[in-house]
Design a protein around this motif. Structure first.
Motif, PDB file in Angstrom:
ATOM      1  N   UNK A  33      39.573  21.481  20.669  1.00 30.43           N
ATOM      2  CA  UNK A  33      39.923  20.544  21.729  1.00 30.43           C
ATOM      3  C   UNK A  33      38.711  19.852  22.321  1.00 30.43           C
ATOM      4  N   UNK A  34      37.769  19.456  21.454  1.00 29.04           N
ATOM      5  CA  UNK A  34      36.566  18.777  21.935  1.00 29.04           C
ATOM      6  C   UNK A  34      36.905  17.356  22.386  1.00 29.04           C
ATOM      7  N   UNK A  35      35.970  16.763  23.135  1.00 31.16           N
ATOM      8  CA  UNK A  35      36.230  15.441  23.723  1.00 31.16           C
ATOM      9  C   UNK A  35      36.201  14.324  22.697  1.00 31.16           C
ATOM     10  N   UNK A  36      35.386  14.470  21.654  1.00 34.23           N
ATOM     11  CA  UNK A  36      35.294  13.357  20.715  1.00 34.23           C
ATOM     12  C   UNK A  36      34.494  13.674  19.477  1.00 34.23           C
ATOM     13  N   UNK A  37      34.527  12.732  18.558  1.00 37.15           N
ATOM     14  CA  UNK A  37      33.785  12.793  17.303  1.00 37.15           C
ATOM     15  C   UNK A  37      33.055  11.471  17.136  1.00 37.15           C
ATOM     16  N   UNK A  38      31.757  11.539  16.838  1.00 38.89           N
ATOM     17  CA  UNK A  38      30.955  10.329  16.624  1.00 38.89           C
ATOM     18  C   UNK A  38      30.471  10.315  15.189  1.00 38.89           C
ATOM     19  N   UNK A  39      30.880   9.285  14.437  1.00 39.72           N
ATOM     20  CA  UNK A  39      30.526   9.168  13.028  1.00 39.72           C
ATOM     21  C   UNK A  39      29.798   7.849  12.797  1.00 39.72           C
ATOM     22  N   UNK A  40      29.167   7.738  11.644  1.00 43.33           N
ATOM     23  CA  UNK A  40      28.508   6.481  11.289  1.00 43.33           C
ATOM     24  C   UNK A  40      29.561   5.423  10.978  1.00 43.33           C
ATOM     25  N   UNK A  44      34.150   5.402   9.838  1.00 45.73           N
ATOM     26  CA  UNK A  44      35.118   5.228  10.917  1.00 45.73           C
ATOM     27  C   UNK A  44      36.540   5.093  10.381  1.00 45.73           C
ATOM     28  N   UNK A  45      36.734   4.242   9.414  1.00 44.10           N
ATOM     29  CA  UNK A  45      38.087   3.980   8.916  1.00 44.10           C
ATOM     30  C   UNK A  45      38.736   5.247   8.374  1.00 44.10           C
ATOM     31  N   UNK A  46      37.965   6.046   7.645  1.00 44.66           N
ATOM     32  CA  UNK A  46      38.498   7.275   7.058  1.00 44.66           C
ATOM     33  C   UNK A  46      38.928   8.256   8.147  1.00 44.66           C
ATOM     34  N   UNK A  47      38.068   8.445   9.153  1.00 46.66           N
ATOM     35  CA  UNK A  47      38.412   9.433  10.169  1.00 46.66           C
ATOM     36  C   UNK A  47      39.453   8.907  11.161  1.00 46.66           C
ATOM     37  N   UNK A  48      39.585   7.593  11.277  1.00 51.01           N
ATOM     38  CA  UNK A  48      40.702   7.066  12.047  1.00 51.01           C
ATOM     39  C   UNK A  48      42.013   7.436  11.374  1.00 51.01           C
ATOM     40  N   UNK A  78      28.813  -5.676  13.422  1.00 47.13           N
ATOM     41  CA  UNK A  78      29.047  -4.227  13.407  1.00 47.13           C
ATOM     42  C   UNK A  78      30.153  -3.839  14.384  1.00 47.13           C
ATOM     43  N   UNK A  79      30.110  -4.410  15.586  1.00 48.78           N
ATOM     44  CA  UNK A  79      31.125  -4.116  16.594  1.00 48.78           C
ATOM     45  C   UNK A  79      32.510  -4.529  16.098  1.00 48.78           C
ATOM     46  N   UNK A  80      32.599  -5.727  15.557  1.00 52.65           N
ATOM     47  CA  UNK A  80      33.893  -6.237  15.088  1.00 52.65           C
ATOM     48  C   UNK A  80      34.501  -5.328  14.024  1.00 52.65           C
ATOM     49  N   UNK A  81      33.683  -4.891  13.059  1.00 53.04           N
ATOM     50  CA  UNK A  81      34.187  -4.014  12.002  1.00 53.04           C
ATOM     51  C   UNK A  81      34.531  -2.631  12.536  1.00 53.04           C
ATOM     52  N   UNK A  82      33.707  -2.121  13.445  1.00 47.40           N
ATOM     53  CA  UNK A  82      33.980  -0.797  14.013  1.00 47.40           C
ATOM     54  C   UNK A  82      35.314  -0.786  14.750  1.00 47.40           C
ATOM     55  N   UNK A  87      37.488   2.523  15.740  1.00 46.72           N
ATOM     56  CA  UNK A  87      36.661   3.194  16.741  1.00 46.72           C
ATOM     57  C   UNK A  87      37.115   2.788  18.131  1.00 46.72           C
ATOM     58  N   UNK A  88      37.096   3.760  19.050  1.00 50.97           N
ATOM     59  CA  UNK A  88      37.521   3.465  20.425  1.00 50.97           C
ATOM     60  C   UNK A  88      36.378   3.597  21.422  1.00 50.97           C
ATOM     61  N   UNK A  89      35.203   3.949  20.931  1.00 47.79           N
ATOM     62  CA  UNK A  89      34.003   4.041  21.767  1.00 47.79           C
ATOM     63  C   UNK A  89      32.843   3.532  20.918  1.00 47.79           C
ATOM     64  N   UNK A  90      32.212   2.463  21.373  1.00 47.80           N
ATOM     65  CA  UNK A  90      31.124   1.844  20.621  1.00 47.80           C
ATOM     66  C   UNK A  90      29.813   2.137  21.344  1.00 47.80           C
ATOM     67  N   UNK A  91      28.925   2.875  20.676  1.00 46.72           N
ATOM     68  CA  UNK A  91      27.638   3.245  21.251  1.00 46.72           C
ATOM     69  C   UNK A  91      26.570   2.276  20.744  1.00 46.72           C
ATOM     70  N   UNK A  92      26.124   1.388  21.624  1.00 47.93           N
ATOM     71  CA  UNK A  92      25.156   0.341  21.268  1.00 47.93           C
ATOM     72  C   UNK A  92      23.753   0.783  21.673  1.00 47.93           C
TER      73      UNK A  92
END
Length: 214
Positions: A33-40, A44-48, A78-82, A87-92
């Motif tokens: 029940x962790x808060x999130x997962x951050x991937x490269x 993104x598409x696979x883990x979505x 990059x943002x547009x593709x993510x 992706x629901x959280x974009x870390x810039x």
């Protein structure tokens, strides 16, 4: 450390990461029940697909990782593709190269362009400040700039620049950030009592790049 699980984001960004290691991190996020997962961005598409639309954890990815010195147009792409990939959280990552030059005013322009794209899709905008590279005045300046630009979260490091965890520096970062913005701290190397202190100080997310289960 069960009481900390809802604050922890598992990050799987190092260049040698295998698919199996990413699935192990995903299993941790789901089972604990962790808060999130951050991937490269590549994953993104696979883990979505793996998480589906109803998974309670946030799926984040990085833009301009790890040094932030890409052109703004590249970051926009990059943002547009993510976002398209789910992706629901974009870390810039902050462009420190611009900050340390006469082009420092461009940082504000870049944030304004990116936050518009991200918030239009109702995603979170996280600004990553490599705080170990900034003196205190620069850190204050960038915290204010990122907050004024509409950042939802500030993160104190990419995790890519070598350095030991410092509770004092992490708490200082939290104190600099206004209460209106969330704070993420890269907590690799932190003890459980240190992570508890961070949470007690108002840190919303603890980013861990190593497995929790052993």
């Amino acid at each position: 450390m069960n009481h900390l699980f809802s604050y922890i984001e598992r990050t799987v960004l190092h260049p040698g990461i295998t698919l199996n290691e990413q699935y192990e991190a995903f299993d941790e996020v789901t089972q604990l029940g962790l808060a999130g997962l951050t991937v490269s961005p590549f994953w993104v598409k696979k883990f979505r697909r793996e998480m589906g639309a109803e998974h309670p954890a946030s799926l984040a990815t990085v833009v301009g990782y790890p040094y932030g010195y890409q052109r703004t147009e590249a970051k926009q792409t990059e943002v547009e593709w993510a976002l398209k990939d789910g992706a629901r959280d974009i870390e810039v990552v902050l462009n420190t190269s611009a900050l340390f030059s006469p082009a420092s005013t461009w940082v504000k322009i870049e944030f304004a362009k990116l936050v518009a794209l991200i918030h239009a899709q109702e995603a979170f905008f996280t600004v990553v400040l490599e705080s170990a590279l900034l003196d205190n005045d620069q850190l204050k300046q960038m915290v204010k700039l990122a907050t004024d630009s509409g950042a939802d979260f500030l993160k104190n490091a990419t995790g890519a620049v070598p350095g030991d965890f410092s509770l004092d520096r992490a708490l200082h970062f939290r104190r600099l950030a206004p209460s209106s913005v969330g704070v993420k701290i890269v907590a690799d190397g932190a003890t459980v009592p240190e992570m508890e202190q961070l949470v007690a100080a108002g840190v919303e997310r603890l980013a861990l790049g190593h497995p929790i289960q052993s």
